[in-house]
Design a protein around this motif. Structure first.
Motif, short mmCIF file in Angstrom:
data_model
loop_
_atom_site.label_atom_id
_atom_site.label_comp_id
_atom_site.label_asym_id
_atom_site.label_seq_id
_atom_site.Cartn_x
_atom_site.Cartn_y
_atom_site.Cartn_z
N SER A 1 1.16 -1.39 -0.30
CA SER A 1 0.12 0.02 0.36
C SER A 1 0.98 1.19 0.08
O SER A 1 1.95 0.87 0.49
CB SER A 1 -0.98 -0.03 1.02
OG SER A 1 -1.67 1.17 1.03
N THR B 1 -6.75 1.66 6.94
CA THR B 1 -7.24 0.86 6.72
C THR B 1 -6.20 -0.50 7.21
O THR B 1 -5.51 -0.21 6.20
CB THR B 1 -8.01 0.32 5.34
OG1 THR B 1 -8.28 -1.13 4.52
CG2 THR B 1 -6.94 1.39 4.37
N ARG C 1 -6.66 -3.08 4.43
CA ARG C 1 -6.65 -3.50 3.57
C ARG C 1 -5.10 -3.10 2.46
O ARG C 1 -4.31 -2.19 2.64
CB ARG C 1 -7.29 -3.57 2.39
CG ARG C 1 -7.92 -3.97 1.32
CD ARG C 1 -9.22 -3.00 0.50
NE ARG C 1 -10.49 -3.37 1.46
CZ ARG C 1 -11.04 -2.69 1.95
NH1 ARG C 1 -10.48 -1.20 1.64
NH2 ARG C 1 -12.21 -2.61 2.58
N GLU D 1 -6.67 0.76 -2.34
CA GLU D 1 -7.92 0.95 -2.00
C GLU D 1 -7.42 1.60 -0.62
O GLU D 1 -8.27 0.84 0.27
CB GLU D 1 -8.55 -0.11 -1.47
CG GLU D 1 -9.31 -0.52 -3.17
CD GLU D 1 -10.04 -1.56 -2.80
OE1 GLU D 1 -10.88 -1.96 -2.48
OE2 GLU D 1 -10.23 -2.12 -4.47
N GLU E 1 -8.29 4.05 2.98
CA GLU E 1 -9.39 4.45 3.36
C GLU E 1 -8.45 5.74 4.50
O GLU E 1 -7.48 4.75 5.76
CB GLU E 1 -10.28 3.47 4.14
CG GLU E 1 -11.16 2.94 3.24
CD GLU E 1 -11.44 1.85 4.07
OE1 GLU E 1 -11.65 1.36 5.28
OE2 GLU E 1 -12.28 0.75 3.60
N THR F 1 -12.50 7.51 1.43
CA THR F 1 -12.77 6.38 1.72
C THR F 1 -12.17 6.99 0.28
O THR F 1 -13.10 7.37 -0.89
CB THR F 1 -13.96 5.68 1.40
OG1 THR F 1 -15.08 6.58 0.62
CG2 THR F 1 -13.93 4.94 2.52
N ILE G 1 -10.95 6.08 -2.47
CA ILE G 1 -11.16 5.14 -3.97
C ILE G 1 -12.71 5.47 -4.56
O ILE G 1 -12.78 6.06 -5.51
CB ILE G 1 -10.69 3.71 -4.12
CG1 ILE G 1 -10.61 3.11 -5.03
CG2 ILE G 1 -11.95 3.27 -3.33
CD1 ILE G 1 -9.33 3.31 -6.26
N SER G 2 -12.93 5.98 -3.69
CA SER G 2 -15.11 6.33 -4.38
C SER G 2 -14.79 7.81 -4.66
O SER G 2 -14.07 8.35 -5.14
CB SER G 2 -15.59 6.44 -2.75
OG SER G 2 -15.85 5.11 -1.72
N ARG H 1 -17.09 11.74 -2.18
CA ARG H 1 -16.70 10.57 -0.12
C ARG H 1 -17.53 12.01 0.26
O ARG H 1 -17.05 13.16 0.00
CB ARG H 1 -15.30 11.55 -0.08
CG ARG H 1 -14.34 9.63 -0.18
CD ARG H 1 -13.74 9.92 -1.45
NE ARG H 1 -11.91 10.69 -1.71
CZ ARG H 1 -12.28 11.38 -2.59
NH1 ARG H 1 -12.18 10.60 -3.83
NH2 ARG H 1 -10.75 11.98 -2.77
N TYR I 1 -1.48 7.60 -7.72
CA TYR I 1 -1.84 6.70 -6.19
C TYR I 1 -0.22 6.31 -5.88
O TYR I 1 -0.33 5.75 -5.00
CB TYR I 1 -2.81 5.56 -6.73
CG TYR I 1 -4.21 5.87 -6.45
CD1 TYR I 1 -4.63 5.70 -5.68
CD2 TYR I 1 -5.01 6.07 -7.74
CE1 TYR I 1 -6.30 6.58 -5.72
CE2 TYR I 1 -6.58 6.61 -8.06
CZ TYR I 1 -7.13 7.05 -6.76
OH TYR I 1 -8.36 7.42 -6.55
#
Length: 214
Positions: free
Chosen positions: A70, A106, A108, A112, A114, A140, A142-143, A146, A173
Motif C-alpha cells: 500500500s 485500513t 487492506r 484502496e 481509507e 475513502t 477510491i470512492s 466522499r 496513486y
C-alpha cells in the motif's frame, strides 16, 4: 438551637452566593434571534496535495515499519498544509489552505485507501477572509464522491454545521500527487456587516440558499 444555626446558616449563605455567581456566569440568548440569521452557503474550491516537489505540501510522520504494497500502510500519519485554489490548476488564484492531518485506517492492501481526516479549511480571500471551517471524518479515497462532516468553524462560520463532498479530479496513486474538487455546504450565521466581495471579481462560488440543489 446553636447547632441548627451552625449548620443551616452557612448552608443558606453558600446557596445564595452560588446563585449569584451562577446568575452572572452565563447569559441565555433567544433561539429565534439566532435562527433568523442562519443561512446555507455553498463554496467550491480545489484541494492540491503536492508530493513530487522540492517543497511538498505534506509529509509522512514516522511511517509504520511493516511490509505492505500500500502507498500508505495501516497506521501511517500524514501532516498537511495544502493550497486551496479557485480552479483545478495549481496556478489559479489561491483562496485558502487546508491544515491538518490524516491517518491510514485500513489494513487492506493496495491503493484502496481509507483514511480518517481532520483539517481546518482556512480562507484567505473575500467575505470569508480569516474565517475557518473544521472537518473531521472518514475519507475513502477510491470512492468517486466522499462525504465528511463539518464540525465547527470560526469568524463568519461560528456555530457552523454541514458537510463537504470531495471528488478526485486527478490522482497519482503511486507518487501521491492529487487534485480534489471540494463542494462545501454549510449552515452558519450572517455577518453583521456582510461583504459582497467574492473569491474572485468575476467568479462567485458562494451562492444563494441551495437546499433544492443538494
Amino acid at each position: 438551637m446553636a447547632n441548627f444555626e451552625t449548620f443551616f446558616i452557612p448552608l443558606i449563605l453558600t446557596f445564595l452566593f452560588s446563585s449569584l455567581v451562577t446568575a452572572n456566569y452565563y447569559q441565555n440568548i433567544s433561539p429565534p434571534y439566532l435562527l433568523s440569521r442562519e443561512k446555507l452557503t455553498h463554496i467550491r474550491f480545489y484541494f492540491h496535495e503536492i508530493i513530487t516537489s522540492p517543497n511538498p505540501s505534506l509529509i509522512i510522520i514516522d511511517p509504520p515499519k511493516v511490509m505492505s504494497n500500500s502507498p500508505l500502510p495501516f497506521g501511517s500519519l500524514v501532516v498537511l498544509e495544502n493550497p486551496l485554489t479557485i480552479g483545478p490548476e495549481l496556478d489559479t488564484k489561491q483562496v485558502g489552505k487546508a491544515q491538518g492531518f490524516y491517518l491510514s485506517a485500513t489494513k487492506r492492501e493496495g491503493v484502496e485507501l481509507e483514511i480518517v481526516m481532520g483539517m481546518t479549511l482556512a480562507f484567505m480571500e473575500g467575505e470569508f477572509n480569516s474565517s475557518t471551517l473544521s472537518v473531521l471524518g472518514r475519507n475513502t479515497i477510491i470512492s468517486e464522491v466522499r462525504e465528511m462532516p463539518i464540525i465547527g468553524g470560526t469568524g463568519v462560520f461560528r456555530f457552523a454545521r454541514g458537510f463537504v463532498q470531495a471528488r478526485s479530479v486527478q490522482v497519482d496513486y503511486i507518487k501521491g500527487d492529487a487534485t480534489v474538487e471540494y463542494n462545501v455546504y454549510v449552515f452558519h450565521y450572517s455577518s453583521s456587516s456582510p461583504s459582497k466581495e467574492g473569491f474572485n471579481e468575476k467568479v462567485q462560488f458562494m451562492t444563494d440558499p441551495i437546499l433544492n440543489k443538494i
